[in-house]
Design a protein around this motif. Sequence first.
Motif, PDB file in Angstrom:
ATOM      1  N   UNK A 207       0.845  -1.196   0.000  1.00  0.00           N
ATOM      2  CA  UNK A 207       0.000   0.000   0.000  1.00  0.00           C
ATOM      3  C   UNK A 207       0.881   1.247   0.000  1.00  0.00           C
ATOM      4  N   UNK A 208       0.473   2.259  -0.774  1.00  0.00           N
ATOM      5  CA  UNK A 208       1.243   3.504  -0.849  1.00  0.00           C
ATOM      6  C   UNK A 208       0.953   4.362   0.380  1.00  0.00           C
ATOM      7  N   UNK A 209       2.029   4.796   1.049  1.00  0.00           N
ATOM      8  CA  UNK A 209       1.891   5.609   2.271  1.00  0.00           C
ATOM      9  C   UNK A 209       2.571   6.959   2.046  1.00  0.00           C
ATOM     10  N   UNK A 210       2.266   7.604   0.941  1.00  0.00           N
ATOM     11  CA  UNK A 210       2.991   8.833   0.578  1.00  0.00           C
ATOM     12  C   UNK A 210       2.123   9.717  -0.315  1.00  0.00           C
ATOM     13  N   UNK A 211       2.736  10.771  -0.839  1.00  0.00           N
ATOM     14  CA  UNK A 211       2.014  11.790  -1.601  1.00  0.00           C
ATOM     15  C   UNK A 211       1.410  11.273  -2.903  1.00  0.00           C
ATOM     16  N   UNK A 212       1.815  10.110  -3.377  1.00  0.00           N
ATOM     17  CA  UNK A 212       1.151   9.557  -4.565  1.00  0.00           C
ATOM     18  C   UNK A 212      -0.353   9.390  -4.312  1.00  0.00           C
ATOM     19  N   UNK A 213      -0.761   9.232  -3.055  1.00  0.00           N
ATOM     20  CA  UNK A 213      -2.197   9.108  -2.762  1.00  0.00           C
ATOM     21  C   UNK A 213      -2.912  10.412  -3.128  1.00  0.00           C
ATOM     22  N   UNK A 214      -2.225  11.547  -2.938  1.00  0.00           N
ATOM     23  CA  UNK A 214      -2.773  12.855  -3.320  1.00  0.00           C
ATOM     24  C   UNK A 214      -2.623  13.066  -4.826  1.00  0.00           C
ATOM     25  N   UNK A 215      -1.407  12.810  -5.366  1.00  0.00           N
ATOM     26  CA  UNK A 215      -1.163  13.047  -6.793  1.00  0.00           C
ATOM     27  C   UNK A 215      -2.169  12.273  -7.647  1.00  0.00           C
ATOM     28  N   UNK A 216      -2.462  11.030  -7.223  1.00  0.00           N
ATOM     29  CA  UNK A 216      -3.270  10.126  -8.052  1.00  0.00           C
ATOM     30  C   UNK A 216      -4.700   9.958  -7.552  1.00  0.00           C
ATOM     31  N   UNK A 217      -5.120  10.792  -6.611  1.00  0.00           N
ATOM     32  CA  UNK A 217      -6.484  10.721  -6.066  1.00  0.00           C
ATOM     33  C   UNK A 217      -6.832   9.316  -5.565  1.00  0.00           C
ATOM     34  N   UNK A 218      -5.946   8.746  -4.756  1.00  0.00           N
ATOM     35  CA  UNK A 218      -6.180   7.380  -4.271  1.00  0.00           C
ATOM     36  C   UNK A 218      -6.989   7.345  -2.975  1.00  0.00           C
ATOM     37  N   UNK A 219      -7.224   8.531  -2.381  1.00  0.00           N
ATOM     38  CA  UNK A 219      -7.985   8.562  -1.120  1.00  0.00           C
ATOM     39  C   UNK A 219      -7.117   8.242   0.086  1.00  0.00           C
ATOM     40  N   UNK A 220      -7.702   8.450   1.296  1.00  0.00           N
ATOM     41  CA  UNK A 220      -6.995   8.174   2.561  1.00  0.00           C
ATOM     42  C   UNK A 220      -5.609   8.814   2.632  1.00  0.00           C
ATOM     43  N   UNK A 221      -5.506  10.030   2.134  1.00  0.00           N
ATOM     44  CA  UNK A 221      -4.202  10.704   2.107  1.00  0.00           C
ATOM     45  C   UNK A 221      -3.725  10.988   3.533  1.00  0.00           C
ATOM     46  N   UNK A 222      -4.610  11.611   4.335  1.00  0.00           N
ATOM     47  CA  UNK A 222      -4.221  11.944   5.715  1.00  0.00           C
ATOM     48  C   UNK A 222      -3.850  10.694   6.501  1.00  0.00           C
ATOM     49  N   UNK A 223      -4.649   9.627   6.300  1.00  0.00           N
ATOM     50  CA  UNK A 223      -4.385   8.364   7.027  1.00  0.00           C
ATOM     51  C   UNK A 223      -2.983   7.847   6.713  1.00  0.00           C
TER      52      UNK A 223
END
Length: 235
Positions: A207-223
């Motif tokens: 699981x990605x635990x970094x800014x790619x969650x924001x860049x790629x709209x993967x959700x759970x960014x803050x988590x």
Amino acid sequence: MEKKELLYEGKAKKVYTTEDPDMLIVSYKDDATAFDGQKKGTIVGKGAINNRMTNHVFKLFEAEGIPTHFVEELNDRETVVKKVEIVPLEVIIRNFSAGSFAKKLGMEEGIKLLQPTLEFSYKNDDLHDPFINDYYALALGLATREEIDDITRYAFRVNEIMRKYFAGLGIELIDFKIEFGRYHGAIILADEVSPDTCRLWDMETREKLDKDRFRRDLGNVEDAYQEVFRRLGIQ
Ligand code: TMP
Ligand code: ASP
């Protein structure tokens, strides 16, 4: 030490002068951008996490003989740092394929590389931080041969220290970007090391635990940012 004047406001940080001409105060924001600022948002709590994570790993680097700009953490978001002249190179180390490397080479993400790679980008938003090599850096006068050698040596050492450290937290260090500065003639590590500037994957689940969650709209960014912070165990 106290903030005097706002010297510079970047995408993720504000930088203030202090009464000491050799020292600055960095203040980390929750603002997030991607793709040269085209995408904008907020990651609640990011400023404090990035500040505290950067200081934590910079102390590990110092203990291993890598000089950094870290001086003193003032509070959750603010840190006193040495005032450097930033070398206009983004230094990227990769252990696994991902991001622009995977795209450029037509590879899937997450393939372990036979050895770590190092690349330079010329720090220039108008040009979209173009990929350059050390000959370009020398030809353009961005850094001297000695500086590039120090930067290269420090960058690979930082990689070894972080890889081992994150592995102990169940995190795979996929790749990261660092920046260096000149301080009284010597090269020292500057800027930040955080989920904004590293790709960090859970070792088990990938699981990605970094800014790619924001860049790629993967959700759970803050988590994801909170999870990295929790594993660091800074308290
Ligand atoms: P890339 O695969 O997009 O070239 O990114 C490589 C690493 O650099 C990755 O860990 C994310 C980080 N990075 C930054 O810190 N700032 C940037 O502006 C970009 C594009 C990447
Ligand atoms: N922070 C960078 C920007 O806004 C990009 C990134 O981290 O992807 O351009």
